[in-house]
Design an enzyme around this catalytic site. Structure first.
Site, PDB file in Angstrom:
ATOM      1  N   LYS A   1      13.843   6.424  42.158  1.00 33.02           N
ATOM      2  CA  LYS A   1      13.578   7.800  41.738  1.00 33.02           C
ATOM      3  C   LYS A   1      12.362   8.298  42.487  1.00 33.02           C
ATOM      4  CE  LYS A   1      13.608  10.898  37.881  1.00 33.02           C
ATOM      5  NZ  LYS A   1      14.274  11.092  36.584  1.00 33.02           N
TER       6      LYS A   1
ATOM      7  N   ASP B 276      11.926  13.524  26.098  1.00 34.65           N
ATOM      8  CA  ASP B 276      12.924  14.317  26.814  1.00 34.65           C
ATOM      9  C   ASP B 276      14.295  13.654  26.695  1.00 34.65           C
ATOM     10  OD1 ASP B 276      13.915  16.435  28.301  1.00 34.65           O
ATOM     11  OD2 ASP B 276      13.498  15.486  30.230  1.00 34.65           O
TER      12      ASP B 276
ATOM     13  N   GLY C 276      17.231  16.456  40.246  1.00 30.90           N
ATOM     14  CA  GLY C 276      16.725  17.177  39.090  1.00 30.90           C
ATOM     15  C   GLY C 276      15.474  17.928  39.450  1.00 30.90           C
ATOM     16  N   GLY C 277      14.851  18.527  38.437  1.00 30.48           N
ATOM     17  CA  GLY C 277      13.658  19.329  38.671  1.00 30.48           C
ATOM     18  C   GLY C 277      12.495  18.520  39.210  1.00 30.48           C
ATOM     19  N   MET C 278      12.479  17.214  38.939  1.00 27.24           N
ATOM     20  CA  MET C 278      11.339  16.396  39.347  1.00 27.24           C
ATOM     21  C   MET C 278      11.550  15.709  40.691  1.00 27.24           C
ATOM     22  SD  MET C 278      10.347  14.626  35.741  1.00 27.24           S
ATOM     23  CE  MET C 278       9.219  13.488  36.550  1.00 27.24           C
ATOM     24  N   GLY C 279      12.771  15.697  41.195  1.00 24.98           N
ATOM     25  CA  GLY C 279      13.002  15.022  42.459  1.00 24.98           C
ATOM     26  C   GLY C 279      14.418  14.514  42.579  1.00 24.98           C
TER      27      GLY C 279
ATOM     28  N   ILE D  95      22.125   9.901  44.543  1.00 23.88           N
ATOM     29  CA  ILE D  95      23.071   9.808  43.423  1.00 23.88           C
ATOM     30  C   ILE D  95      22.695  10.743  42.286  1.00 23.88           C
ATOM     31  CG2 ILE D  95      23.828   7.463  43.924  1.00 23.88           C
ATOM     32  CD1 ILE D  95      21.851   6.405  41.910  1.00 23.88           C
ATOM     33  N   GLY D  96      21.585  11.488  42.430  1.00 20.48           N
ATOM     34  CA  GLY D  96      21.214  12.443  41.402  1.00 20.48           C
ATOM     35  C   GLY D  96      20.047  13.300  41.842  1.00 20.48           C
TER      36      GLY D  96
ATOM     37  N   VAL E 135      17.190  10.933  42.880  1.00 18.87           N
ATOM     38  CA  VAL E 135      17.442   9.519  42.628  1.00 18.87           C
ATOM     39  C   VAL E 135      18.364   9.021  43.724  1.00 18.87           C
ATOM     40  CG1 VAL E 135      18.323   7.794  41.019  1.00 18.87           C
ATOM     41  CG2 VAL E 135      17.221   9.857  40.135  1.00 18.87           C
TER      42      VAL E 135
END
Length: 738
Positions: A40, A141, A20-23, A17-18, A25
Site C-alpha cells: 500500500k 473507518d 483510493g483517496g490515500m494512494g 490492484i486497488g 495498492v
C-alpha cells in the site's frame, strides 16, 4: 512511486490492484523471501506540509505501522513491513485471495447476501474487533471495502491505524464547504460526525452500517448528498431492515438496530458481547412459530421534514435495491425476541403473547432436569444440546429476562465450560449475570452464582487476576449477607483457593484450602462430598508446592473416604484414584502408576465406556508413564490412539485433544523424529494462540516446546528468536498483572 518498480531493493511492484483517496495498492513480489505481497503506497507528502510537520507525520506513521504489525489475529490482515521510498510512505501486507464486501455485493448484483453468510461475517468481524479493541486500537473507518472474505471463508479486516494516518496527511474525504476531515459518510458514527471523542463503540456502529447493507442491499442512510447522509446518521432513526427484506430473522434485525443506536452507551457494550449474541443465535435453535403474525404496519415517514424532496443517490458501491429479489433465500428461521427495544425511536413489536400453557412449562422443566442428569453423568455435549433447545423455547414462551430462561442459559454456559469452550461460556455467564443483576439485584444469590462462574471461566482462559477480583468481590457479599460458614460462601472460598495457585500464590492457596476443608468438616461433616472436594484441593496444593508424599497420602485418604461414602465406581472416587497415579509418577514410581492406570482404565471403561473423556484421561496417564519408563514406542502408540479418539469425540480444538497432540510430539522427540515433532508442537501452539491468545500461559508453554524442537533440529537462530518472543510476551503479561 509506481514508476520505480522496485522499492528499497526488495519489493517489486507488479500491478495495481486497488486505488483510493490515500494512494494505491499494488500486488508485489518480495524478492528476498520469494513470496507475493500487497504494498500500500500512500501518496507523497505535498509541499504544503512544512518540514517539522513532515517529521512528526513520519514518526506517527512508524508508530501506527508498528501497532498494525503487532496485531496477530486470523481476522486482521498481517502487516509485514513498512517504510518510505521517494517521499512516499508504504506498508507491506499479506496478499489476500478473496473479495472485499463491496465486491461481494457487486458480484451479487447488489442483492442482499444470504443470511448464513451475513451471520458468519458478523461473527468473524466481531471476534477480530474484540481482539483489537482489547489492544486499545479502534479502526475508525470500518466499511465494506475494508473487510475481505477469503476464498476459504475467513474474514479479515484491513487498514488498522491507516484511517488516522489518512486524516493527518489530508487525503480522507471531506464534506463540501466544511473542511471537516471524515471517513466514509455511509459508515460513520454520530460521535465521529459531531467531532466527539470516539472509542470502540464507534467501530460497532460502523459494523452495524455494514451489516445493514449486507442484509438489505442498501446502507442505512442511502441519501444523495454527503451532508444529508451525515445528518441521517446523527438525527434519524434507521428504517428496520425487515422493511427492505421481510425474510430477515428478527434476532438479526435487532442486533443491527442495537448497533445503530445513536448514543454509544445504547449499543452492545463491546465486540465480545456482540459476538456472544451472534453466537447464541447461531447455536440456540430458533423457535419456529406455528401462527403467522399479522402484516406489518405501513412504513412511517422517518426522515425529518428538511429532507423532503431529496432524491436517493448512489450508495458507496453500486445501485440501491429497495426490495429483496424474488429468489431471496429464507435464511435462518425468524424468532420473536421479547425484550425492550433500545435506541432513539420505538420500533414495531409483536403483540404480547398469551400466558404459556402449564403443560408446556412442565414439559420444559422435565427436559431441563434431563439435561442436568446428563451433565451429572459427564455427558456435557448432550446436556448442552438439551439446555440450548429448552432455552430457545423458554425464551419464546417466557421472554429473555425470565428467571427460567436465564437458568437454562446458565446451564448452557456450564456445559460450554466443561467442553473446552471457555470463551463462549464466559459470554453466556456474563449475559446471565448482567440480566440477573438488573432483574433480581446485585446481591441476589442467583446473580452471585453467575458472577462466580464468570470467575471460574476467566481462570480457564488464563486470566487469573480478573478471576481473583471477581471471586473476592462475590465472597465479600456472600460473607456479609450469608455468613462465613454458609455452604455457598465456603464454595466461593474453595474456588478462590484454587485460583490463588494460578496466581503463583501457592502457600496462600494451601492455607486457604486447609481452612475451607476444616470449616466444611465442621459444618457439613468430614465425609460430606464438599468436604472431600476441598481435601482433594489441599492435595493438589501440596503437589503444586512439591510436597508429593503428603499429596499422595491425602489423595489416598480422599479416595478411600469417597469409596465408603459414594461407592467405588462413583466418578469422584475414580477421579481421586487418577490423582494418586499422578502423584506416583511425580515421585518416580511409574511402575506402580502404570498398574494403577491399567486398573483405572478397566473400571472407567466398565462404568462409562471406552470413549468417555475420563477413560481417555486415564489412558493418557498410562501413556505418560510408559514414556517415563523409557517405553517410547508404546507410549507414542497410546498417545496417538487417545488423540485420535479425543479429536473425534471432543473436537480438534479441545484442550484434552491438544494435550494428546503434545504428548505425541514428546514421544516423537524421544525417538529422534524431531521434524515430525515440530509439526505437532507448532499445531498445538497455533491452535492455542487462536483460541486463548498469544500471551496465554498454555500458548507460551507450547511456543517454548516449539523453540526447543527447533534447537534440536539445529535451527538455533529461529529458536532464539522464538524464545525471545515468548519472554517478551510473558514480561508484558506479568507487567499488566495477567
Amino acid at each position: 512511486m509506481g514508476e520505480t518498480r522496485l522499492i528499497q531493493g526488495r519489493y517489486r511492484l507488479l500491478d495495481v490492484i486497488g486505488r483510493g483517496g490515500m494512494g494505491e495498492v499494488w500486488r508485489a513480489r518480495d524478492e528476498s523471501l520469494g513470496r507475493h505481497v500487497a504494498v500500500k503506497c500512500l501518496r507523497p507528502l505535498g509541499p504544503h506540509h512544512d518540514q517539522s510537520f513532515t517529521r512528526v507525520l513520519r514518526e506517527r506513521f512508524r508508530r501506527e505501522a508498528r501497532v498494525a504489525a503487532a496485531l496477530q489475529h486470523r481476522g486482521v490482515t498481517v502487516v509485514h513491513d513498512f517504510g518510505e521510498s521517494d517521499g512516499a510512505l508504504f506498508l507491506v501486507m499479506e496478499l489476500l485471495q478473496g473479495r472485499n464486501l463491496s465486491q461481494l455485493l457487486e458480484d451479487n448484483k447488489n442483492h442482499p447476501l444470504p443470511v448464513p453468510d451475513i451471520v458468519d461475517i458478523a461473527e468473524q468481524v466481531s471476534d477480530a474487533l474484540a481482539y483489537t479493541h482489547r489492544q486499545g486500537i479502534v479502526h475508525r473507518d470500518l466499511k465494506p471495502a475494508n473487510i475481505v472474505r477469503l476464498t476459504d471463508g475467513t474474514v479479515k479486516i484491513c487498514d488498522f491505524g491507516i484511517a488516522r494516518l489518512g486524516a493527518d496527511i489530508g487525503h480522507t474525504s471531506r464534506l463540501t464547504g466544511t473542511g471537516v476531515a471524515m471517513g466514509t459518510p455511509h459508515y460513520m458514527s454520530p460521535e465521529q460526525i459531531g467531532g466527539a471523542e470516539v472509542d470502540h463503540r464507534s467501530d460497532l456502529y460502523s459494523l452495524g452500517c455494514v451489516l445493514y447493507e449486507l442484509a438489505t442491499g442498501v446502507p442505512p442512510f442511502d441519501l444523495g448528498e454527503a451532508w444529508a447522509i451525515l445528518v441521517g446518521h446523527r438525527d434519524t432513526p434507521p428504517e428496520p431492515p425487515r422493511t427492505h427484506r421481510a425474510d430477515l430473522p428478527a434476532y438479526l434485525e435487532q442486533i443491527i438496530l442495537d448497533l445503530l443506536a445513536k448514543l454509544p452507551e445504547q449499543r452492545p457494550c463491546d465486540a465480545t458481547e456482540l459476538g456472544r449474541r451472534i453466537g447464541a443465535a447461531r447455536t440456540v435453535p430458533a423457535y419456529v412459530p406455528t401462527v403467522i403474525s399479522a402484516e406489518p404496519a405501513a412504513r412511517a415517514e422517518r426522515l425529518p421534514s428538511w429532507t423532503h424532496g431529496m432524491t436517493t443517490g448512489p450508495k458507496a458501491v453500486g445501485t440501491a435495491l429497495r426490495t429483496p429479489p424474488p429468489d431471496a433465500g429464507a435464511g435462518l428461521a425468524g424468532e420473536w425476541i421479547a425484550r425492550p427495544i433500545t435506541g432513539p425511536a420505538p420500533l414495531p413489536v409483536p403483540d404480547t403473547p398469551p400466558d404459556p400453557p402449564e403443560d408446556a412449562l412442565t414439559t420444559l422443566a422435565g427436559r431441563h432436569n434431563a439435561g442436568l442428569s446428563l451433565a451429572r453423568l459427564g455427558r456435557f455435549a448432550e446436556a448442552g444440546e438439551v439446555h440450548r433447545a429448552v432455552a430457545a423455547e423458554r425464551e419464546h414462551l417466557l421472554g429473555l429476562d425470565h428467571p427460567d430462561t436465564l437458568t437454562s442459559r446458565y446451564e448452557v454456559a456450564f456445559t460450554l465450560s466443561r467442553t473446552g469452550r471457555a470463551a463462549d461460556a464466559l459470554r453466556e455467564y456474563t449475559h446471565v449475570a448482567r440480566v440477573r443483576e438488573r432483574v433480581l439485584g446485585a446481591e441476589h444469590p442467583d446473580t452471585l452464582a453467575a458472577r462466580q462462574e464468570t470467575a471460574y471461566v476467566l481462570g480457564q482462559l488464563g486470566r487469573p487476576l480478573e478471576a481473583h477480583q471477581v471471586y473476592t468481590s462475590v465472597l465479600a457479599v456472600r460473607e456479609r449477607t450469608m455468613g462465613a460458614d454458609h455452604p455457598d460462601t465456603l464454595r466461593c472460598r474453595h474456588n478462590l483457593a484454587f485460583n490463588l495457585s494460578r496466581l503463583g500464590r501457592l502457600e496462600d492457596s494451601y492455607r486457604m484450602a486447609c481452612d475451607v476443608a476444616e470449616a466444611r468438616a465442621r459444618v457439613l461433616g468430614p465425609t460430606h462430598p464438599d468436604t472431600l472436594v476441598t481435601r482433594y484441593e489441599v492435595a493438589y496444593a501440596l503437589g503444586q508446592l512439591g510436597r508429593w508424599p503428603e499429596a499422595l497420602d491425602t489423595y489416598r485418604e480422599v479416595a478411600e473416604a469417597r469409596a465408603r461414602a459414594l461407592g467405588p465406581d462413583h466418578p469422584d472416587t475414580l477421579a481421586a484414584r487418577y490423582e494418586i497415579g499422578i502423584s506416583l509418577g511425580r515421585l518416580g514410581r511409574s511402575a506402580e502408576a502404570l498398574k494403577l492406570y491399567r486398573d483405572l482404565i478397566d473400571d472407567r471403561t466398565r462404568v462409562h465406556g471406552p470413549t468417555h473423556p475420563e477413560t481417555l484421561r486415564a489412558r493418557h496417564g498410562l501413556g505418560v508413564n510408559l514414556g517415563r519408563l523409557g517405553r517410547w514406542e508404546e507410549a507414542l502408540t497410546e498417545s496417538r490412539d487417545v488423540g485420535a479418539i479425543r479429536e473425534r469425540v471432543l473436537g480438534p480444538d479441545h484442550p484434552d485433544t491438544l494435550i494428546s497432540r503434545r504428548e505425541v510430539a514428546v514421544g516423537l522427540g524421544w525417538l529422534g523424529r524431531w521434524a515430525d515433532a515440530l509439526t505437532e508442537y507448532r499445531t498445538v501452539a497455533d491452535t492455542r494462540e487462536r483460541l486463548l491468545g498469544a500471551d496465554h500461559p498454555d500458548t507460551l508453554a507450547a511456543r517454548n516446546d516449539e523453540a526447543h524442537c527447533l534447537e534440536q533440529l539445529g535451527r538455533g537462530k529461529e529458536a532464539v528468536e522464538l524464545y525471545r518472543r515468548v519472554a517478551e510476551l510473558r514480561r508484558q503479561r506479568d507487567s499488566h498483572g495477567g
